[in-house]
Design an enzyme around this catalytic site. Sequence first.
Site, PDB file in Angstrom:
ATOM      1  N   GLY A 268       0.839  -1.197   0.000  1.00 35.26           N
ATOM      2  CA  GLY A 268       0.000   0.000   0.000  1.00 35.26           C
ATOM      3  C   GLY A 268       0.868   1.238   0.000  1.00 35.26           C
ATOM      4  O   GLY A 268       1.624   1.460   0.945  1.00 35.26           O
TER       5      GLY A 268
ATOM      6  N   VAL B  68       4.952   1.969   6.667  1.00 34.95           N
ATOM      7  CA  VAL B  68       6.060   1.061   6.358  1.00 34.95           C
ATOM      8  C   VAL B  68       6.461   1.202   4.887  1.00 34.95           C
ATOM      9  O   VAL B  68       7.655   1.321   4.565  1.00 34.95           O
ATOM     10  CB  VAL B  68       5.698  -0.401   6.696  1.00 34.95           C
ATOM     11  CG1 VAL B  68       6.777  -1.356   6.197  1.00 34.95           C
ATOM     12  CG2 VAL B  68       5.481  -0.570   8.187  1.00 34.95           C
ATOM     13  N   CYS B  69       5.490   1.221   3.999  1.00 38.92           N
ATOM     14  CA  CYS B  69       5.799   1.332   2.576  1.00 38.92           C
ATOM     15  C   CYS B  69       6.435   2.681   2.252  1.00 38.92           C
ATOM     16  O   CYS B  69       7.375   2.755   1.457  1.00 38.92           O
ATOM     17  CB  CYS B  69       4.544   1.107   1.736  1.00 38.92           C
ATOM     18  SG  CYS B  69       3.912  -0.582   1.849  1.00 38.92           S
ATOM     19  N   MET B  70       5.949   3.734   2.865  1.00 34.86           N
ATOM     20  CA  MET B  70       6.546   5.057   2.634  1.00 34.86           C
ATOM     21  C   MET B  70       8.002   5.058   3.085  1.00 34.86           C
ATOM     22  O   MET B  70       8.858   5.644   2.418  1.00 34.86           O
ATOM     23  CB  MET B  70       5.756   6.149   3.363  1.00 34.86           C
ATOM     24  CG  MET B  70       4.374   6.405   2.811  1.00 34.86           C
ATOM     25  SD  MET B  70       4.356   7.315   1.260  1.00 34.86           S
ATOM     26  CE  MET B  70       4.618   8.975   1.850  1.00 34.86           C
TER      27      MET B  70
ATOM     28  N   LEU C   6       9.972   3.314   0.414  1.00 41.00           N
ATOM     29  CA  LEU C   6      10.047   4.111  -0.808  1.00 41.00           C
ATOM     30  C   LEU C   6      11.051   5.252  -0.702  1.00 41.00           C
ATOM     31  O   LEU C   6      11.568   5.717  -1.721  1.00 41.00           O
ATOM     32  CB  LEU C   6       8.654   4.640  -1.175  1.00 41.00           C
ATOM     33  CG  LEU C   6       7.649   3.576  -1.588  1.00 41.00           C
ATOM     34  CD1 LEU C   6       6.252   4.173  -1.707  1.00 41.00           C
ATOM     35  CD2 LEU C   6       8.065   2.896  -2.878  1.00 41.00           C
TER      36      LEU C   6
END
Length: 149
Positions: free
Chosen positions: A37, A42-44, A47
């Site tokens: 997502g 966590v993904c941010m 990234l």
Amino acid sequence: MLAPALRDQYGQEWPFPPIEGPGNPAHDKTWLIFIPGAYTPVCMSELDHVGEMSAKLAELRVGLRLIAPDSAPVLRLVSEQLGIEVPFLSDFWPHGAAAQHYGIFDETTGRPRRVSLLVDRSGDVLDSINSTPGGRDMGEHLAVLQNEK
């Protein structure tokens, strides 16, 4: 199962497997990094490290594609916010078709698992990194390539 219909963060269509696309030539190897997502904490955090990793992979002539179940406009917003210049592909509709193709779609969450796949020009998997829910170390992608030599 429906064929994946990927679009990048600018709404441009990409073929599947997403080895080559608008302005992005094919490489012998490409990392497909599945993001559960785009706007999750966590993904941010993952990234944030993509730009640096992309530059190192380019030196090795290895491609990089990010794939998330979010819509292309959401991915564009995230890309602009974080300064991501690599292709960020939407696996939005048919929902999760690319993740399902590679067997990494989590039916319970409706999202791909936190997996990175190293694929060849035909999209066949050469290697993979299965990460914990707490996030992946983007440096692992370079380590896999160094261990191949």
